[in-house]
Motif scaffolding. Structure first.
Motif, PDB file in Angstrom:
ATOM      1  N   ALA A  88      -7.492  48.899   1.476  1.00 40.31           N
ATOM      2  CA  ALA A  88      -6.711  49.226   2.681  1.00 40.31           C
ATOM      3  C   ALA A  88      -6.805  50.698   3.035  1.00 40.31           C
ATOM      4  N   VAL A  89      -6.799  51.565   2.034  1.00 39.03           N
ATOM      5  CA  VAL A  89      -6.781  53.000   2.317  1.00 39.03           C
ATOM      6  C   VAL A  89      -8.075  53.469   2.981  1.00 39.03           C
ATOM      7  N   SER A 122      -5.977  53.642   9.605  1.00 39.06           N
ATOM      8  CA  SER A 122      -6.133  54.714  10.589  1.00 39.06           C
ATOM      9  C   SER A 122      -4.998  55.724  10.447  1.00 39.06           C
ATOM     10  N   HIS A 123      -5.331  56.996  10.565  1.00 37.59           N
ATOM     11  CA  HIS A 123      -4.313  58.040  10.433  1.00 37.59           C
ATOM     12  C   HIS A 123      -3.478  58.192  11.710  1.00 37.59           C
ATOM     13  N   ILE A 124      -3.938  57.636  12.822  1.00 41.47           N
ATOM     14  CA  ILE A 124      -3.250  57.846  14.111  1.00 41.47           C
ATOM     15  C   ILE A 124      -1.802  57.362  14.100  1.00 41.47           C
ATOM     16  N   PRO A 125      -1.513  56.109  13.709  1.00 41.37           N
ATOM     17  CA  PRO A 125      -0.108  55.678  13.702  1.00 41.37           C
ATOM     18  C   PRO A 125       0.746  56.447  12.700  1.00 41.37           C
ATOM     19  N   PHE A 126       0.131  56.918  11.630  1.00 42.64           N
ATOM     20  CA  PHE A 126       0.884  57.671  10.630  1.00 42.64           C
ATOM     21  C   PHE A 126       1.219  59.074  11.134  1.00 42.64           C
ATOM     22  N   ARG A 155       9.529  61.539  11.726  1.00 47.44           N
ATOM     23  CA  ARG A 155      10.167  61.586  10.414  1.00 47.44           C
ATOM     24  C   ARG A 155      10.494  60.192   9.871  1.00 47.44           C
ATOM     25  N   VAL A 156       9.585  59.263  10.075  1.00 49.60           N
ATOM     26  CA  VAL A 156       9.756  57.919   9.531  1.00 49.60           C
ATOM     27  C   VAL A 156       9.480  57.963   8.033  1.00 49.60           C
ATOM     28  N   LYS A 157      10.388  57.435   7.256  1.00 46.02           N
ATOM     29  CA  LYS A 157      10.259  57.466   5.807  1.00 46.02           C
ATOM     30  C   LYS A 157       8.993  56.753   5.348  1.00 46.02           C
ATOM     31  N   GLY A 158       8.205  57.421   4.544  1.00 47.96           N
ATOM     32  CA  GLY A 158       6.983  56.842   4.002  1.00 47.96           C
ATOM     33  C   GLY A 158       5.740  57.189   4.792  1.00 47.96           C
ATOM     34  N   ALA A 159       5.914  57.619   6.062  1.00 48.20           N
ATOM     35  CA  ALA A 159       4.755  57.933   6.899  1.00 48.20           C
ATOM     36  C   ALA A 159       3.973  59.151   6.390  1.00 48.20           C
ATOM     37  N   PRO A 160       4.637  60.256   6.016  1.00 49.04           N
ATOM     38  CA  PRO A 160       3.874  61.405   5.496  1.00 49.04           C
ATOM     39  C   PRO A 160       3.083  61.053   4.230  1.00 49.04           C
ATOM     40  N   GLN A 161       3.702  60.244   3.365  1.00 49.46           N
ATOM     41  CA  GLN A 161       3.013  59.840   2.137  1.00 49.46           C
ATOM     42  C   GLN A 161       1.807  58.956   2.461  1.00 49.46           C
ATOM     43  N   GLY A 162       1.979  58.046   3.421  1.00 47.33           N
ATOM     44  CA  GLY A 162       0.865  57.200   3.829  1.00 47.33           C
ATOM     45  C   GLY A 162      -0.262  58.005   4.431  1.00 47.33           C
ATOM     46  N   LEU A 163       0.092  59.030   5.216  1.00 46.92           N
ATOM     47  CA  LEU A 163      -0.917  59.895   5.814  1.00 46.92           C
ATOM     48  C   LEU A 163      -1.697  60.643   4.741  1.00 46.92           C
ATOM     49  N   SER A 189      -7.076  43.018   7.018  1.00 41.19           N
ATOM     50  CA  SER A 189      -6.351  42.488   8.181  1.00 41.19           C
ATOM     51  C   SER A 189      -5.153  43.365   8.539  1.00 41.19           C
ATOM     52  N   HIS A 190      -4.523  43.949   7.522  1.00 46.23           N
ATOM     53  CA  HIS A 190      -3.320  44.759   7.755  1.00 46.23           C
ATOM     54  C   HIS A 190      -3.370  46.053   6.937  1.00 46.23           C
ATOM     55  N   PRO A 191      -4.405  46.875   7.103  1.00 46.92           N
ATOM     56  CA  PRO A 191      -4.536  48.092   6.277  1.00 46.92           C
ATOM     57  C   PRO A 191      -3.395  49.088   6.478  1.00 46.92           C
ATOM     58  N   ASN A 192      -2.977  49.277   7.735  1.00 45.00           N
ATOM     59  CA  ASN A 192      -1.904  50.235   7.995  1.00 45.00           C
ATOM     60  C   ASN A 192      -0.576  49.780   7.392  1.00 45.00           C
TER      61      ASN A 192
END
Length: 208
Positions: free
Chosen positions: A74-75, A79-83, A90-98, A171-174
């Motif tokens: 998945a990684v 895509s980095h765009i939604p993150f 400041r959505v929790k988990g988004a910076p870590q996902g990015l 199918s659902h990487p993000n």
């Protein structure tokens, strides 16, 4: 373990973040994890002599193998765009996902190579140990064929699980990476430790 072509192609689009220091650390971590997994497999089969506990640990090892493959695949496809957008809000988990996506080559190496290879090897060895326990309870069973059947069954489960995991990851990487990011955020909130920061996170900024 070789990374599939589509993963190599995706990773090739980004500059590698792998350094010599990282390679040394991965080697040390791999040795440590291999010792830990092998210790528990030997402990459950030889010391406790419990087939039930050995089977439970085998299932645990296989689940780690499949979960690692989900994240590693998945990684490389996320895509980095939604993150970026979620991080700005400041959505929790988004910076870590990015950060996971920015370090995709390292994450894929840790999951698809290190964790996957170690758990595959330990799973095979554990399967043989379980077969030996079964034979000790019933000597009439052929050790040769039982070893083959147990090893083949474990291999079939792992391969099938990886095929299913790749379907989910591609199918659902993000969604997968965002879930992992939220888990990392929770760990950061609890311990103050972040794998992407050199210093402990301040209490009022954990999880951001």
């Amino acid at each position: 373990m070789c990374i599939p072509f589509f993963e190599v192609k995706l990773l090739g689009n980004n500059k590698s973040t792998v350094s010599g220091r990282y390679i040394v650390l991965v080697g040390i971590a791999s040795l440590f994890l291999a010792i830990v997994f092998t210790f528990f497999s030997e402990y459950f089969t030889s010391k406790l002599n419990s087939i039930i506990l050995a089977l439970v640990f085998l299932v645990f090892v296989i689940l780690i193998n499949i979960a690692a493959d989900v994240v590693g695949t998945a990684v490389t496809a996320a895509s980095h765009i939604p993150f970026n957008a979620k991080s700005a809000k400041r959505v929790k988990g988004a910076p870590q996902g990015l950060q996971l996506i920015k370090n995709a080559d390292k994450v894929a190496n840790l999951t698809n190579d290190m964790l996957s290879d170690i758990t595959t090897t330990v799973g095979g060895a554990l399967g043989i140990s379980i077969a030996m326990q079964i034979i000790s309870l019933n000597p009439a069973i052929s050790q040769f064929w039982l070893n083959i059947l147990v090893t083949a069954f474990i291999a079939a489960v792992i391969v099938s699980g990886k095929a299913f995991s790749k379907k989910i990851a591609l199918s659902h990487p993000n969604d997968v990476i965002f879930f992992v990011g939220r888990v990392l955020a929770r760990v950061e909130e609890t311990t103050g430790y972040s794998p992407f920061r050199k210093k402990r996170a301040p209490r009022n900024k954990r999880g951001e």
